[in-house]
Design a protein around this motif. Structure first.
Motif, short mmCIF file in Angstrom:
data_model
loop_
_atom_site.label_atom_id
_atom_site.label_comp_id
_atom_site.label_asym_id
_atom_site.label_seq_id
_atom_site.Cartn_x
_atom_site.Cartn_y
_atom_site.Cartn_z
N GLN A 143 0.82 -1.21 0.00
CA GLN A 143 0.00 0.00 0.00
C GLN A 143 0.85 1.26 0.00
O GLN A 143 0.56 2.22 -0.70
N GLN A 144 1.94 1.26 0.79
CA GLN A 144 2.79 2.44 0.84
C GLN A 144 3.44 2.70 -0.51
O GLN A 144 3.50 3.83 -0.98
N HIS A 199 2.26 1.80 -3.39
CA HIS A 199 1.17 2.28 -4.25
C HIS A 199 0.96 3.78 -4.02
O HIS A 199 0.85 4.55 -4.98
N ASP A 200 0.94 4.19 -2.76
CA ASP A 200 0.75 5.60 -2.42
C ASP A 200 1.90 6.47 -2.92
O ASP A 200 1.72 7.65 -3.22
N TRP A 201 3.09 5.89 -3.01
CA TRP A 201 4.26 6.62 -3.51
C TRP A 201 4.36 6.59 -5.03
O TRP A 201 5.30 7.09 -5.61
#
Length: 162
Positions: free
Chosen positions: A32-33, A35-37
């Protein structure tokens, strides 16, 4: 520039329970991190990072576990160096890492071989309490299409179908 002294562009630090559930959560947080980056779930970097975190977190909860102590996941995105640094810290500094199982057909001991194949570089840093196992991944694919001399396995080209 020394990777240990460079300033991260973005960072995630999370303590997790030293249990299989904590290791699984570390893998999901990583996906998820990233993806967020800007590295989608289906990207090569996201997939590779999840595999590396899965191996390092599994080792932390299996071999580095101290009752009542958590393990820590740290992701450092370093854009000037085009590097993702993954760190997994546990409370056990007294156990040596096993690079390969003595029994090739055994159930364990090959996780760090996978990390070696997937990461640009990796290592272990001792801490006051415990150790940190870290790995670095390149954010960009090498410009050369040749994999000769690379630490990574060459992709296989499917055989033509007649």
């Amino acid at each position: 520039m020394n990777a240990e002294n460079s300033t991260p562009t973005a960072e995630l630090v999370q303590r997790l329970s030293a249990t299989p559930r904590g290791a699984r959560l570390a893998r999901h947080l990583t996906a998820q991190q990233l993806h967020d980056w800007g590295f989608p779930h289906d990207s090569d970097l996201n997939d590779t990072a999840r595999h590396v975190v899965a191996e390092l977190a599994a080792n932390a909860v299996t071999h580095g576990r101290v009752p009542g102590r958590d393990f820590e996941l740290r992701l450092l995105l370093r854009l000037p160096e085009d590097t993702l640094r993954i760190e997994v810290s546990d409370a056990r500094g007294d156990r040596q890492l096993r690079f390969a199982a003595a029994d090739v057909d055994g159930d364990g001991g090959r996780g760090l071989i996978l990390v070696t194949l997937l990461a640009t570089t990796w290592g272990v840093t001792q801490r006051t309490v415990g150790k940190t196992v870290w790995a670095e991944l390149a954010l960009k694919e090498p410009k050369s299409t040749s994999c000769a001399g690379s630490r990574r396995p060459c992709p296989r080209t499917p055989a033509p179908v007649d």
